[in-house]
Design an enzyme around this catalytic site. Sequence first.
Site, mmCIF file in Angstrom:
data_model
loop_
_atom_site.group_PDB
_atom_site.id
_atom_site.type_symbol
_atom_site.label_atom_id
_atom_site.label_comp_id
_atom_site.label_asym_id
_atom_site.label_seq_id
_atom_site.Cartn_x
_atom_site.Cartn_y
_atom_site.Cartn_z
ATOM 1 N N ASP A 158 -1.788 13.180 1.473
ATOM 2 C CA ASP A 158 -1.122 12.578 0.329
ATOM 3 C C ASP A 158 -0.031 13.526 -0.178
ATOM 4 O O ASP A 158 -0.246 14.730 -0.317
ATOM 5 C CB ASP A 158 -2.168 12.329 -0.761
ATOM 6 C CG ASP A 158 -1.596 11.698 -2.004
ATOM 7 O OD1 ASP A 158 -1.114 10.553 -1.914
ATOM 8 O OD2 ASP A 158 -1.642 12.341 -3.070
ATOM 9 N N GLU A 211 2.183 11.797 4.403
ATOM 10 C CA GLU A 211 2.966 10.952 3.506
ATOM 11 C C GLU A 211 4.146 11.841 3.108
ATOM 12 O O GLU A 211 3.988 12.731 2.263
ATOM 13 C CB GLU A 211 2.167 10.537 2.279
ATOM 14 C CG GLU A 211 2.969 9.661 1.331
ATOM 15 C CD GLU A 211 2.228 9.342 0.040
ATOM 16 O OE1 GLU A 211 2.393 8.216 -0.474
ATOM 17 O OE2 GLU A 211 1.499 10.215 -0.467
#
Length: 684
Positions: free
Chosen positions: A334, A370
């Site tokens: 993330d 990401e």
Amino acid sequence: MTYAITAERGKPAALGATLDGDGVHFAVHSENADAIQLCLFDATGTRETARLVLPGDKDGRHYGFVPGLAAGARYGLRALGPYRPKDGHRFDPSKLLADPYAVQLDRPFLYHPVLAAPPERQLDSAPYMPRALVTALDRSAAPLPFAAPGLTYEVLVRAYSQRHPDVPAEIRGTVAALAEPVFLDHMEKLGVETVELMPLAAWIDEGHLSAHGLTNAWGYNPITHMAPDARLAPGGFPEIRRVVDALHARGIKVLLDVVLNHSGEGDEDGPTVCYRGLDNLLYYRHAEDEPGLLVNDTGTGNTLATHREPVARLCIDALRTWVEATGLDGFRYDLAPVMGRLDDGFSTDAPFFRMLAADPVLKHRIHVAEPWDIGPGGYQVGRFPKPWFEWQDKFRDDVRRFWRGDAGMVGALATRLAGSADLYDRDGRRPSSGVNFIAAHDGFSLADIAAYAGKHNAANCEGNRDGHNDNHSWNNGVEGDTHDPAILDARGKGIRAMLATLMVARGTPMIVAGDEFGRSQGGNNNGYAQDNEITWLDWARADTDLAAFVARLSQLRRAHPALNADRFLTGRPVEGGDVEDVVWLREDGAPMEPGDWSDLERRFLGMSVYAPRGEDDIESERAVIYLNAGDADIAVTLPPPRADHAYCLHLQSDWPHLEPRRIDAADGLIVQSRSVFVILEERL
């Protein structure tokens, strides 16, 4: 029982709690604390039975050995030191702290205002904190051999099984449910090659959610990055390992979404439950000239200081723990730019990347970024080091815009179909480096893209201000639910066309669990706070025809090199031959000309894709693919097939039940509006 503690047998290098014969070693990293206290609790976790200062102190590591302590012992930490927020120090001995290296907790984190109470109130937070458990962790699990992820299936664990009627009630919403045959069979039928589990590390709800009676449904608010959350994995690492083994037995790899960019302690007014209390100045990034101000490159209130060796080491140790204890095949990161951001910007030579590449366990795992955050230089798509994979938002946006009918999108679509060489054709990377998706957990569900022109996030209690505003979505004439068969038919066409586009594009395809059968969040494009029917999959209303269509697409992609080859399409002849790897086609069968590419009204694109003979002696193959985002059917002229070959129409997205059928190139073809056609050359 009375416990003593000694530094003589302590092991400062082994952070966390380590069993050793007749006792337990404890070690914690804090460079600015005056002292660290080890708090022991009784078997119920209710009564604090001892508070012992860790006597050893070496290179910022506080350590000690407690004889007579055994596996299952419950403990927490307290840190003594200055409370000077303007200088970045927030030590508060009234706060019980979680061990960052804990591998098992006795209960979940639950937000309570006492966790954020100022030290002058002297409110003991212990009643509201979980206890870490001394655990003899089995680290013998083995991942599958490294391979590119292939078709990836993103799973929100609790939402996946919570409403499935065939899953035992006691395991619904847990990791254990994923090993149920009904799910394993479903994923295998879909052709899933990799399951990507959303976060499992123990997390805490944000304070503002608790005030509204909401909870964090996604888990992107972790505290202890090594300990599984007791709500999702009450059986801890052994439970997760059993599920990973079950998926491996079906040939399915498993990735875990990890949040190493921030913690759930939030901004300066957030709770003190771990890093803030142990050494706020060390574990978090602070403004260069204002140490009391936390850097917020994550949008969550804080940013972990992964540019510092102890914090990067914590992250690496967390990843190793998950792999060794469960057999995970890799990770999705993330807001990954945080882990490469140095004082002078993003660098693939940052400590985290260097440690990862050198680690004998982790360097052979799958790593998916990401590749964006909200910090300076936060958009790093295409810039992560080989062999990293990256989520690809340009694919998402360009494909949505093409099927919405936006003007001038055929050039962008062709770039995405060809493997996004503009992003990845460097340093030996391949199209598979890009993870292509139409929808992800963050944003509209696939079905909602064709049913809502705007977001509907009122349930999040943030005045509909949260979530993306630029969704490139459309509603086909009615916002939200409708019983109009014409609108439902149009939405179905759009959904199937987007799925087909995903599966014929070069790259690594990803879908969100439930999108294969039409999941909807009622237009909510930020379901992080909705641990309820908004995010829970409604298996009773699953569109089984759509799921069968996805399975068919997946099988078609796997079976044909022209659709799955991991090489960029360039328009040039391949391997010294005279056949181009791709020819972009007009309706009349002629190659696209510059004027066609610049035609803002063009909603149609054809492509003739050639895959040469493979290394495993697979025969060369050609596919002809048409994508028609217009509202009118289009008559096309097919390019002549090669000698001794004929065409077979394998897929027509507007007619999902089509059986493959031979077609004569001389007869031409009508490509239906809002559809994708996939035609394959076959030897006579």
